[in-house]
Design an enzyme around this catalytic site. Structure first.
Site, PDB file in Angstrom:
ATOM      1  N   TYR A 112     111.053  -1.517  43.690  1.00 48.39           N
ATOM      2  CA  TYR A 112     110.181  -1.466  42.518  1.00 48.39           C
ATOM      3  C   TYR A 112     109.734  -0.027  42.284  1.00 48.39           C
ATOM      4  O   TYR A 112     109.660   0.434  41.146  1.00 48.39           O
ATOM      5  CB  TYR A 112     108.961  -2.368  42.707  1.00 48.39           C
ATOM      6  CG  TYR A 112     109.306  -3.833  42.856  1.00 48.39           C
ATOM      7  CD1 TYR A 112     109.646  -4.599  41.751  1.00 48.39           C
ATOM      8  CD2 TYR A 112     109.297  -4.452  44.103  1.00 48.39           C
ATOM      9  CE1 TYR A 112     109.980  -5.948  41.880  1.00 48.39           C
ATOM     10  CE2 TYR A 112     109.620  -5.784  44.242  1.00 48.39           C
ATOM     11  CZ  TYR A 112     109.963  -6.529  43.127  1.00 48.39           C
ATOM     12  OH  TYR A 112     110.295  -7.857  43.262  1.00 48.39           O
ATOM     13  N   ASN A 135     111.521 -11.351  32.920  1.00 46.86           N
ATOM     14  CA  ASN A 135     112.928 -11.214  32.548  1.00 46.86           C
ATOM     15  C   ASN A 135     113.543 -12.585  32.224  1.00 46.86           C
ATOM     16  O   ASN A 135     113.594 -13.462  33.077  1.00 46.86           O
ATOM     17  CB  ASN A 135     113.686 -10.543  33.691  1.00 46.86           C
ATOM     18  CG  ASN A 135     115.165 -10.419  33.429  1.00 46.86           C
ATOM     19  OD1 ASN A 135     115.639 -10.544  32.307  1.00 46.86           O
ATOM     20  ND2 ASN A 135     115.907 -10.170  34.488  1.00 46.86           N
ATOM     21  N   CYS A 143     117.511  -8.253  38.007  1.00 42.89           N
ATOM     22  CA  CYS A 143     116.238  -8.060  38.699  1.00 42.89           C
ATOM     23  C   CYS A 143     116.310  -8.531  40.154  1.00 42.89           C
ATOM     24  O   CYS A 143     115.477  -8.128  40.959  1.00 42.89           O
ATOM     25  CB  CYS A 143     115.108  -8.751  37.939  1.00 42.89           C
ATOM     26  SG  CYS A 143     115.372 -10.486  37.595  1.00 42.89           S
ATOM     27  N   HIS A 144     117.322  -9.339  40.489  1.00 45.31           N
ATOM     28  CA  HIS A 144     117.472  -9.779  41.880  1.00 45.31           C
ATOM     29  C   HIS A 144     117.819  -8.605  42.798  1.00 45.31           C
ATOM     30  O   HIS A 144     117.640  -8.702  44.004  1.00 45.31           O
ATOM     31  CB  HIS A 144     118.528 -10.886  41.981  1.00 45.31           C
ATOM     32  CG  HIS A 144     119.897 -10.476  41.554  1.00 45.31           C
ATOM     33  ND1 HIS A 144     120.257 -10.381  40.215  1.00 45.31           N
ATOM     34  CD2 HIS A 144     120.986 -10.121  42.266  1.00 45.31           C
ATOM     35  CE1 HIS A 144     121.522 -10.009  40.140  1.00 45.31           C
ATOM     36  NE2 HIS A 144     121.985  -9.830  41.365  1.00 45.31           N
ATOM     37  N   GLU A 170     126.760 -11.047  46.133  1.00 50.24           N
ATOM     38  CA  GLU A 170     127.154  -9.651  45.962  1.00 50.24           C
ATOM     39  C   GLU A 170     127.425  -8.957  47.303  1.00 50.24           C
ATOM     40  O   GLU A 170     127.613  -7.750  47.357  1.00 50.24           O
ATOM     41  CB  GLU A 170     126.078  -8.888  45.181  1.00 50.24           C
ATOM     42  CG  GLU A 170     125.947  -9.372  43.753  1.00 50.24           C
ATOM     43  CD  GLU A 170     124.989  -8.547  42.916  1.00 50.24           C
ATOM     44  OE1 GLU A 170     124.731  -7.378  43.267  1.00 50.24           O
ATOM     45  OE2 GLU A 170     124.521  -9.076  41.893  1.00 50.24           O
TER      46      GLU A 170
END
Length: 176
Positions: A112, A135, A143-144, A170
């Site tokens: 952040y 979001n 945002c993850h 990912e």
């Protein structure tokens, strides 16, 4: 007064059925999968029919071209989402946050604090978290991929448990 029109297209993966939601300006929402299509549709209406002058209909043409990038993503592939985004209703600050977050590459994490520094507001990391909690387009605005400085996952705008699932998809293992 012109009636807002939202179109949606459902996609199906092993985890269930989700939806992409489009306005006349671009992608305005992404609903993560639910087990039943009815649950997904309920979420579409809950998030996007708050306006009295709103019409929501399912897209019947060209569905495949809209959902293939997302389906490839859920297979663990790195994809570039070429959707035009409709960020109506968001502040300039929130739009700056989303643009910074979109720049975070597939399979990488940022904090952040990093987002706040990237947009030139170094002390605004809590405000960044608040912006990301709003979001409506998770995955496309990834945002993850944003976590606390100490590696904890932190909150996010999507369904519970999905932040960790998406990071694992990912190739990231986050113990926080």
């Amino acid at each position: 007064m012109k009636k807002d029109r939202f179109l949606f297209v459902c996609y199906e993966i092993v985890h269930g059925i989700g939806a992409l939601v489009f306005s006349d300006k671009g992608l305005i929402g992404l609903i993560l999968p639910y087990v039943k299509k009815e649950e997904t549709l309920r979420e579409v209406y809950k998030k996007f029919s708050s306006s009295v002058d709103c019409e929501i209909t399912e897209i019947s043409r060209d569905k495949d071209s809209l959902i293939w990038p997302l389906l490839y993503y859920f297979q663990g592939r790195e994809v570039k989402f070429d959707y035009v985004l409709d960020l109506r209703g968001f502040t300039k600050f929130e739009e700056e946050v989303y643009k910074a977050v979109i720049s975070v590459p597939f399979g990488e994490l940022r904090s952040y604090k990093w987002v706040a520094e990237t947009i030139g507001k170094s002390g605004a990391y809590r405000a960044v978290g608040n912006a990301l909690a709003k979001n409506l387009i998770p995955i496309v605005v990834p945002c993850h991929r944003i976590t606390s400085n100490d590696g904890r996952l932190g909150g996010w705008s999507g369904k519970e448990g999905w932040k960790r699932k998406l990071l694992e998809l990912e190739g990231l293992r986050n113990e926080g």
